[in-house]
Motif scaffolding. Sequence first.
Motif, PDB file in Angstrom:
ATOM      1  N   LEU A 175       0.846  -1.191   0.000  1.00 36.96           N
ATOM      2  CA  LEU A 175       0.000   0.000   0.000  1.00 36.96           C
ATOM      3  C   LEU A 175       0.881   1.241   0.000  1.00 36.96           C
ATOM      4  O   LEU A 175       1.936   1.247   0.643  1.00 36.96           O
ATOM      5  N   THR A 176       0.460   2.272  -0.723  1.00 34.65           N
ATOM      6  CA  THR A 176       1.104   3.574  -0.566  1.00 34.65           C
ATOM      7  C   THR A 176       0.078   4.518   0.027  1.00 34.65           C
ATOM      8  O   THR A 176      -1.081   4.529  -0.406  1.00 34.65           O
ATOM      9  N   VAL A 177       0.473   5.264   1.041  1.00 31.40           N
ATOM     10  CA  VAL A 177      -0.398   6.278   1.629  1.00 31.40           C
ATOM     11  C   VAL A 177       0.214   7.633   1.328  1.00 31.40           C
ATOM     12  O   VAL A 177       1.331   7.925   1.751  1.00 31.40           O
ATOM     13  N   LEU A 178      -0.514   8.431   0.547  1.00 28.53           N
ATOM     14  CA  LEU A 178      -0.042   9.777   0.204  1.00 28.53           C
ATOM     15  C   LEU A 178      -0.753  10.766   1.118  1.00 28.53           C
ATOM     16  O   LEU A 178      -1.985  10.856   1.103  1.00 28.53           O
ATOM     17  N   VAL A 179       0.011  11.463   1.921  1.00 29.31           N
ATOM     18  CA  VAL A 179      -0.589  12.450   2.816  1.00 29.31           C
ATOM     19  C   VAL A 179      -0.619  13.782   2.083  1.00 29.31           C
ATOM     20  O   VAL A 179       0.432  14.337   1.760  1.00 29.31           O
ATOM     21  N   ALA A 180      -1.819  14.274   1.794  1.00 33.35           N
ATOM     22  CA  ALA A 180      -1.953  15.590   1.158  1.00 33.35           C
ATOM     23  C   ALA A 180      -2.065  16.612   2.278  1.00 33.35           C
ATOM     24  O   ALA A 180      -3.075  16.683   2.978  1.00 33.35           O
ATOM     25  N   VAL A 181      -0.998  17.387   2.460  1.00 31.81           N
ATOM     26  CA  VAL A 181      -0.973  18.383   3.534  1.00 31.81           C
ATOM     27  C   VAL A 181      -1.668  19.637   3.021  1.00 31.81           C
ATOM     28  O   VAL A 181      -1.241  20.245   2.047  1.00 31.81           O
ATOM     29  N   THR A 182      -2.784  19.983   3.668  1.00 36.64           N
ATOM     30  CA  THR A 182      -3.594  21.082   3.134  1.00 36.64           C
ATOM     31  C   THR A 182      -3.447  22.374   3.919  1.00 36.64           C
ATOM     32  O   THR A 182      -3.714  23.432   3.418  1.00 36.64           O
ATOM     33  N   VAL A 263      -9.533  17.692  -2.493  1.00 37.23           N
ATOM     34  CA  VAL A 263      -8.773  16.438  -2.625  1.00 37.23           C
ATOM     35  C   VAL A 263      -9.734  15.253  -2.718  1.00 37.23           C
ATOM     36  O   VAL A 263      -9.547  14.351  -3.546  1.00 37.23           O
ATOM     37  N   LEU A 264     -10.782  15.281  -1.895  1.00 38.07           N
ATOM     38  CA  LEU A 264     -11.791  14.202  -1.969  1.00 38.07           C
ATOM     39  C   LEU A 264     -12.362  14.120  -3.386  1.00 38.07           C
ATOM     40  O   LEU A 264     -12.491  13.025  -3.956  1.00 38.07           O
ATOM     41  N   GLU A 265     -12.686  15.276  -3.953  1.00 41.23           N
ATOM     42  CA  GLU A 265     -13.242  15.297  -5.321  1.00 41.23           C
ATOM     43  C   GLU A 265     -12.216  14.768  -6.326  1.00 41.23           C
ATOM     44  O   GLU A 265     -12.574  14.032  -7.250  1.00 41.23           O
ATOM     45  N   ALA A 266     -10.961  15.138  -6.139  1.00 40.55           N
ATOM     46  CA  ALA A 266      -9.911  14.667  -7.053  1.00 40.55           C
ATOM     47  C   ALA A 266      -9.774  13.141  -6.975  1.00 40.55           C
ATOM     48  O   ALA A 266      -9.593  12.466  -7.998  1.00 40.55           O
ATOM     49  N   THR A 280      -8.945   8.913   3.204  1.00 42.15           N
ATOM     50  CA  THR A 280      -9.322   8.850   4.608  1.00 42.15           C
ATOM     51  C   THR A 280      -8.846  10.139   5.280  1.00 42.15           C
ATOM     52  O   THR A 280      -7.853  10.741   4.848  1.00 42.15           O
ATOM     53  N   ILE A 281      -9.600  10.577   6.298  1.00 42.48           N
ATOM     54  CA  ILE A 281      -9.331  11.874   6.941  1.00 42.48           C
ATOM     55  C   ILE A 281      -9.466  11.705   8.445  1.00 42.48           C
ATOM     56  O   ILE A 281     -10.417  11.082   8.922  1.00 42.48           O
ATOM     57  N   ASP A 282      -8.512  12.236   9.207  1.00 38.53           N
ATOM     58  CA  ASP A 282      -8.602  12.194  10.665  1.00 38.53           C
ATOM     59  C   ASP A 282      -9.127  13.529  11.197  1.00 38.53           C
ATOM     60  O   ASP A 282      -9.752  14.268  10.479  1.00 38.53           O
ATOM     61  N   ALA A 283      -8.812  13.815  12.452  1.00 39.02           N
ATOM     62  CA  ALA A 283      -9.358  15.022  13.082  1.00 39.02           C
ATOM     63  C   ALA A 283      -8.556  16.253  12.661  1.00 39.02           C
ATOM     64  O   ALA A 283      -7.941  16.935  13.483  1.00 39.02           O
ATOM     65  N   GLY A 284      -8.551  16.528  11.371  1.00 39.97           N
ATOM     66  CA  GLY A 284      -7.810  17.660  10.836  1.00 39.97           C
ATOM     67  C   GLY A 284      -8.109  17.796   9.356  1.00 39.97           C
ATOM     68  O   GLY A 284      -8.891  17.018   8.805  1.00 39.97           O
ATOM     69  N   PRO A 285      -7.495  18.758   8.689  1.00 40.42           N
ATOM     70  CA  PRO A 285      -7.865  19.067   7.308  1.00 40.42           C
ATOM     71  C   PRO A 285      -7.142  18.237   6.238  1.00 40.42           C
ATOM     72  O   PRO A 285      -7.501  18.292   5.071  1.00 40.42           O
ATOM     73  N   HIS A 286      -6.105  17.485   6.638  1.00 38.87           N
ATOM     74  CA  HIS A 286      -5.330  16.756   5.632  1.00 38.87           C
ATOM     75  C   HIS A 286      -6.079  15.521   5.149  1.00 38.87           C
ATOM     76  O   HIS A 286      -6.889  14.966   5.863  1.00 38.87           O
ATOM     77  N   VAL A 287      -5.744  15.094   3.922  1.00 36.17           N
ATOM     78  CA  VAL A 287      -6.362  13.882   3.372  1.00 36.17           C
ATOM     79  C   VAL A 287      -5.254  12.864   3.150  1.00 36.17           C
ATOM     80  O   VAL A 287      -4.183  13.201   2.642  1.00 36.17           O
ATOM     81  N   LYS A 288      -5.481  11.637   3.577  1.00 37.71           N
ATOM     82  CA  LYS A 288      -4.536  10.569   3.299  1.00 37.71           C
ATOM     83  C   LYS A 288      -5.133   9.730   2.183  1.00 37.71           C
ATOM     84  O   LYS A 288      -6.247   9.210   2.307  1.00 37.71           O
TER      85      LYS A 288
END
Length: 330
Positions: A175-182, A263-266, A280-288
């Motif tokens: 698996l690769t997890v790309l963290v999109a820092v927003t 990012v979700l739309e992308a 997937t998203i945790d308690a913050g604005p970034h998207v993994k």
Amino acid sequence: MPSATAVAHPNIALAKYWGKREGAERMPAVPSLSVTLEGMTTTTTVTFDESLEADLLVLGGVVLAGRPAARASAMLDRVRARAGIALRARIESASDFPTAAGLASSASGFAALALAASRAAGLTPSPEELSDLARQSSVSAARSIFGGYVELPVPPEGAVALSAALVADGSRLPLTVLVAVTREGEKSVSSSAGMALTERTSPYYPAWVADAPRLFSRIRGAILEGDFTAVGAAAEVSAIRMHAAALASEPPILYWTGATVAVLEAVHALRSEGLEAYATIDAGPHVKVLTRPADAAAVRREISRVPGVRGTIETRPGQGARLIPTEGHR
Ligand code: PMV
């Protein structure tokens, strides 16, 4: 001076933990399942020092007081009680990724602290004992003690201890997890405060708790089968349901920014074009963004272009918390 250094990685929950069991101390109301992420690291050194009158917390070179220092001291108190020592300690910790903004620095932070403090105090706890110790500071930290795919079940009624457990090595599902820092900087509502408000005021919270075990089992089974599509699809549902429960709180809890939604739309657009990616998203604005390693470069290119994305961090399943030589003591 008794000293030890540990490293730990954050983890990203595929089946989310959101909500504490009523009347219990930091016990989860739902089972969760995460992947521990190599590519982001917290390094923590604990030194017990007889010249100190109080514990000292130095995070990224800055001395911290208040709640972060109190939470770190509370863990040291548990370690001191177990080791039968009274010495105060200096904690020096640094993370190589943006912290406290939904990048789960508390998970890697408390996992590294649990291990470094225990060893500096002369203890040799089992991974299960360490996981239970980490959980008492941050529930998600219990999972970062282990590498690969890790579960944290709900405890039996009346249990006083709870540890995470290995589900499968990272190689079971590449698996690769790309963290999109927003957005960099501190998040507005801590996960603890957000959960407490959700528990108290969200009419969707009981539905979340009732449904989470089913989703957890689906994700667990799909990991064991190495089924990326099933894991990704169910992980995205878990995250969105968690946020739906939080959004329905009063006042509403909105961790997302415009860039989060973009990012979700992308990710959805990529899927409709046949490139498999899940968010997937945790308690913050970034998207993994979860993707297959072979698709990672293409997915990263698209995600990096989304307006509001400041950068991407590429990660993959990694190891659990471990000791390393302390700088200057090698
Ligand atoms: O244990 P905490 O307070 O860091 O809570 C973590 C909550 C989420 O990151 C949103 C979900 C999870 O399971 O990690």
